[in-house]
Design a protein around this motif. Structure first.
Motif, short mmCIF file in Angstrom:
data_model
loop_
_atom_site.label_atom_id
_atom_site.label_comp_id
_atom_site.label_asym_id
_atom_site.label_seq_id
_atom_site.Cartn_x
_atom_site.Cartn_y
_atom_site.Cartn_z
N ASP A 193 -50.94 -45.89 15.28
CA ASP A 193 -49.49 -46.10 15.39
C ASP A 193 -48.76 -45.82 14.08
O ASP A 193 -47.70 -46.40 13.80
N ARG A 194 -49.31 -44.95 13.25
CA ARG A 194 -48.65 -44.59 12.00
C ARG A 194 -47.89 -43.28 12.19
O ARG A 194 -48.45 -42.30 12.67
N HIS A 195 -46.65 -43.30 11.81
CA HIS A 195 -45.79 -42.14 11.88
C HIS A 195 -45.56 -41.64 10.46
O HIS A 195 -45.38 -42.42 9.53
N MET A 196 -45.55 -40.33 10.31
CA MET A 196 -45.38 -39.71 9.00
C MET A 196 -44.18 -38.77 9.04
O MET A 196 -43.85 -38.22 10.10
N ALA B 205 -38.78 -33.35 8.74
CA ALA B 205 -39.77 -33.18 9.81
C ALA B 205 -40.56 -34.47 9.94
O ALA B 205 -40.75 -35.20 8.96
N ALA B 206 -41.01 -34.74 11.13
CA ALA B 206 -41.77 -35.96 11.39
C ALA B 206 -42.89 -35.68 12.38
O ALA B 206 -42.78 -34.77 13.22
N ILE B 207 -43.96 -36.46 12.26
CA ILE B 207 -45.08 -36.34 13.19
C ILE B 207 -45.50 -37.75 13.57
O ILE B 207 -45.66 -38.62 12.72
N ASP B 208 -45.64 -37.97 14.87
CA ASP B 208 -45.97 -39.32 15.31
C ASP B 208 -47.48 -39.50 15.44
O ASP B 208 -48.25 -38.57 15.20
N ALA B 209 -47.87 -40.70 15.80
CA ALA B 209 -49.29 -41.03 15.83
C ALA B 209 -50.05 -40.16 16.84
O ALA B 209 -51.25 -39.93 16.68
N GLY B 210 -49.35 -39.68 17.86
CA GLY B 210 -49.99 -38.83 18.86
C GLY B 210 -49.93 -37.35 18.56
O GLY B 210 -50.43 -36.53 19.33
N GLY B 211 -49.32 -37.01 17.42
CA GLY B 211 -49.23 -35.60 17.04
C GLY B 211 -47.94 -34.92 17.45
O GLY B 211 -47.75 -33.73 17.18
N ILE C 78 -44.74 -29.15 10.20
CA ILE C 78 -45.43 -30.35 9.73
C ILE C 78 -46.78 -30.47 10.44
O ILE C 78 -46.88 -30.16 11.63
N SER C 79 -47.77 -30.90 9.72
CA SER C 79 -49.09 -31.09 10.32
C SER C 79 -49.88 -32.08 9.48
O SER C 79 -49.46 -32.46 8.38
N PRO D 72 -37.18 -40.54 14.60
CA PRO D 72 -38.24 -40.27 13.62
C PRO D 72 -37.75 -39.55 12.37
O PRO D 72 -38.44 -39.54 11.35
N LEU D 73 -36.56 -38.95 12.43
CA LEU D 73 -36.03 -38.26 11.26
C LEU D 73 -35.14 -39.16 10.40
O LEU D 73 -34.72 -38.76 9.33
N SER D 74 -34.90 -40.37 10.87
CA SER D 74 -34.07 -41.28 10.11
C SER D 74 -34.92 -41.96 9.04
O SER D 74 -35.75 -42.83 9.34
#
Length: 124
Positions: free
Chosen positions: A31-34, A49-55, A69-70, A106-108
């Motif tokens: 559940d970590r978002h980057m 750019a953002a990537i969530d825990a599920g990719g 982003i990757s 996710p971009l905020s």
């Protein structure tokens, strides 16, 4: 406690490419978002750019189609591949992490708890 260290910034000519990296240590990956955010002199910080825990990935309109982003399979390194850079991309770029983002934007950048020190990108 999550620690983030960015690298890969530098100076490039307009039209050039750069790839940023962010080494992630500590904390759980579940559940970590980057995300990557940037801040130019005299401007507000903005999510890039953002990537969530599920990719799943999200991009700001300004970089859609140029930035990607990757993260590696171990989720210990986050990347931002940047193509066709313009002077408007000049900024300090920050890596960020958070947990339990839910349905928030996710971009905020205000939703992110952990931050790196940043890496400078200059396009001129």
């Amino acid at each position: 406690h999550v620690q983030l260290v960015e690298s890969g910034g530098g100076s490039v000519l307009p039209g050039g490419d750069l790839k940023l990296s962010c080494t992630v240590s500590g904390g759980l990956t579940w559940d970590r978002h980057m995300a990557w955010s940037r801040q130019a002199p005299g401007k507000e910080r903005e999510g890039v750019a953002a990537i969530d825990a599920g990719g799943g990935v999200t991009y700001a309109d300004a970089v859609q189609g140029r930035f990607y982003i990757s993260q590696d399979i171990t989720k210990t390194t986050l990347f931002l591949q940047m193509f066709s850079l313009t002077p408007d991309d000049t900024a300090m770029y920050y890596c960020a992490a958070t947990y339990g983002l839910g349905t928030r934007d996710p971009l905020s950048w205000v939703h992110y708890q952990y931050w790196g020190q940043g890496t400078q990108v200059t396009v001129s």
